[in-house]
Motif scaffolding. Structure first.
Motif, PDB file in Angstrom:
ATOM      1  N   GLN A 112      32.321  38.339  33.065  1.00 53.56           N
ATOM      2  CA  GLN A 112      32.852  37.092  33.597  1.00 53.56           C
ATOM      3  C   GLN A 112      34.374  37.036  33.464  1.00 53.56           C
ATOM      4  N   ALA A 113      34.887  37.572  32.350  1.00 53.09           N
ATOM      5  CA  ALA A 113      36.343  37.631  32.181  1.00 53.09           C
ATOM      6  C   ALA A 113      36.974  38.579  33.193  1.00 53.09           C
ATOM      7  N   ALA A 114      36.311  39.706  33.447  1.00 51.45           N
ATOM      8  CA  ALA A 114      36.820  40.660  34.440  1.00 51.45           C
ATOM      9  C   ALA A 114      36.781  40.057  35.836  1.00 51.45           C
ATOM     10  N   ALA A 115      35.718  39.313  36.124  1.00 53.80           N
ATOM     11  CA  ALA A 115      35.599  38.673  37.433  1.00 53.80           C
ATOM     12  C   ALA A 115      36.702  37.639  37.628  1.00 53.80           C
ATOM     13  N   GLN A 116      36.992  36.882  36.571  1.00 50.24           N
ATOM     14  CA  GLN A 116      38.065  35.889  36.667  1.00 50.24           C
ATOM     15  C   GLN A 116      39.409  36.563  36.925  1.00 50.24           C
ATOM     16  N   ALA A 117      39.673  37.665  36.213  1.00 51.26           N
ATOM     17  CA  ALA A 117      40.931  38.391  36.414  1.00 51.26           C
ATOM     18  C   ALA A 117      41.018  38.948  37.828  1.00 51.26           C
ATOM     19  N   THR A 118      39.881  39.418  38.352  1.00 48.35           N
ATOM     20  CA  THR A 118      39.847  39.949  39.713  1.00 48.35           C
ATOM     21  C   THR A 118      40.150  38.850  40.725  1.00 48.35           C
ATOM     22  N   HIS A 119      39.502  37.712  40.569  1.00 49.99           N
ATOM     23  CA  HIS A 119      39.739  36.577  41.473  1.00 49.99           C
ATOM     24  C   HIS A 119      41.211  36.139  41.427  1.00 49.99           C
ATOM     25  N   GLU A 120      41.757  36.036  40.214  1.00 50.38           N
ATOM     26  CA  GLU A 120      43.138  35.568  40.060  1.00 50.38           C
ATOM     27  C   GLU A 120      44.135  36.519  40.700  1.00 50.38           C
TER      28      GLU A 120
END
Length: 262
Positions: free
Chosen positions: A66-74
């Motif tokens: 979930q943290a990686a997904a957030q970084a990807t989205h950002e």
């Protein structure tokens, strides 16, 4: 976790990720594949956001994903849930990792390296085996080396095989590239020892006088250091062989030298 779902092997994004197994595609796009949540997390935690993040449903609730997904989205990247079949095709493995990230390659200019930031550095001349290269990058990271310089025609540090062997250290260790002449010119200003390994050397690697920062120059798997590269060294040393084997694997020998010099 927001993102789209893809189930088709012919999806353009899936095909583009699969194509990154080819060096030509990696060179053209400047991208590479990192497999597994550990590798992806290492990338994110060192400030490298994925451009594409693929994951299987079983991993969806993991907080690191979930943290990686957030970084990807950002960073404006894509987060895509995919099937196990797609993960297997993308990784070319029967038991694929549940997470695959696509990241930009990073090469540090030779002139941007700061030798005094670390006790030891590594230079590899025409290294051929991606497993060896990846293992050396991992060892350099573990030992606190300043970086790895690839001299001449080397295998690709961003190949899937090399990245696997780094266990995430591909994101932590500066990597520079140079031709032989460029390296020779840059080496003239090196502030410490430049140390090579030769079977014919007379100095034991444990008794050499290493002046920090020490730059460890290693030859390739088949031929070792050629005379012109050995000639760039302040001292050439040997690692003694006590059994029937007449040499060590390149990554093992480099590890021995890293710890001896640092």
């Amino acid at each position: 976790m927001s993102g789209r779902t893809v189930t088709s092997l012919t999806n353009p994004t899936v095909k583009a990720v699969r194509a990154l197994h080819q060096r030509k595609t990696r060179d053209e796009t400047g991208l590479f594949v990192a497999e597994g949540l550990k590798n992806v997390t290492e990338g994110v935690e060192t400030g490298h956001a994925p451009e594409i993040l693929l994951y299987g449903r079983d991993a969806a609730d993991h907080p690191l994903l979930q943290a990686a997904a957030q970084a990807t989205h950002e960073a404006g990247g894509e987060v895509i849930e995919v099937t196990a079949e797609i993960l297997a095709k993308v990784s070319r493995r029967d038991n694929p990792q549940a997470v695959v990230g696509v990241f930009p390659q990073v090469f540090t200019p030779l002139t941007a390296l700061q030798p005094r930031l670390a006790k030891a550095w590594v230079a590899l001349h025409r290294v051929r085996d991606p497993g060896n290269l990846g293992t050396i990058i991992r060892t350099a990271d573990a030992a606190g080396c300043g970086g790895v310089v690839l001299v001449g025609e080397c295998c690709d540090p961003y190949s899937v095989e090399a990245v696997r062997a780094t266990m995430g250290s591909i994101f932590a260790v500066p990597i520079a590239r140079a031709g032989e002449a460029e390296f020779a010119a840059w080496r003239r200003d090196w502030p410490g020892s430049v140390v090579g390994t030769l079977l014919s050397a007379e100095v034991d690697h444990r008794s050499a006088d290493y002046v920090h920062p020490a730059l460890i120059l290693m030859g390739n798997e088949q031929q070792g250091l050629p005379p012109d590269m050995a000639g760039l060294c302040d001292v050439n040393v040997k690692i003694p062989m006590r059994g029937r084997a007449d040499s060590l694997n390149l990554s093992v020998a480099t590890g021995v030298m890293i710890y001896a010099a640092s």
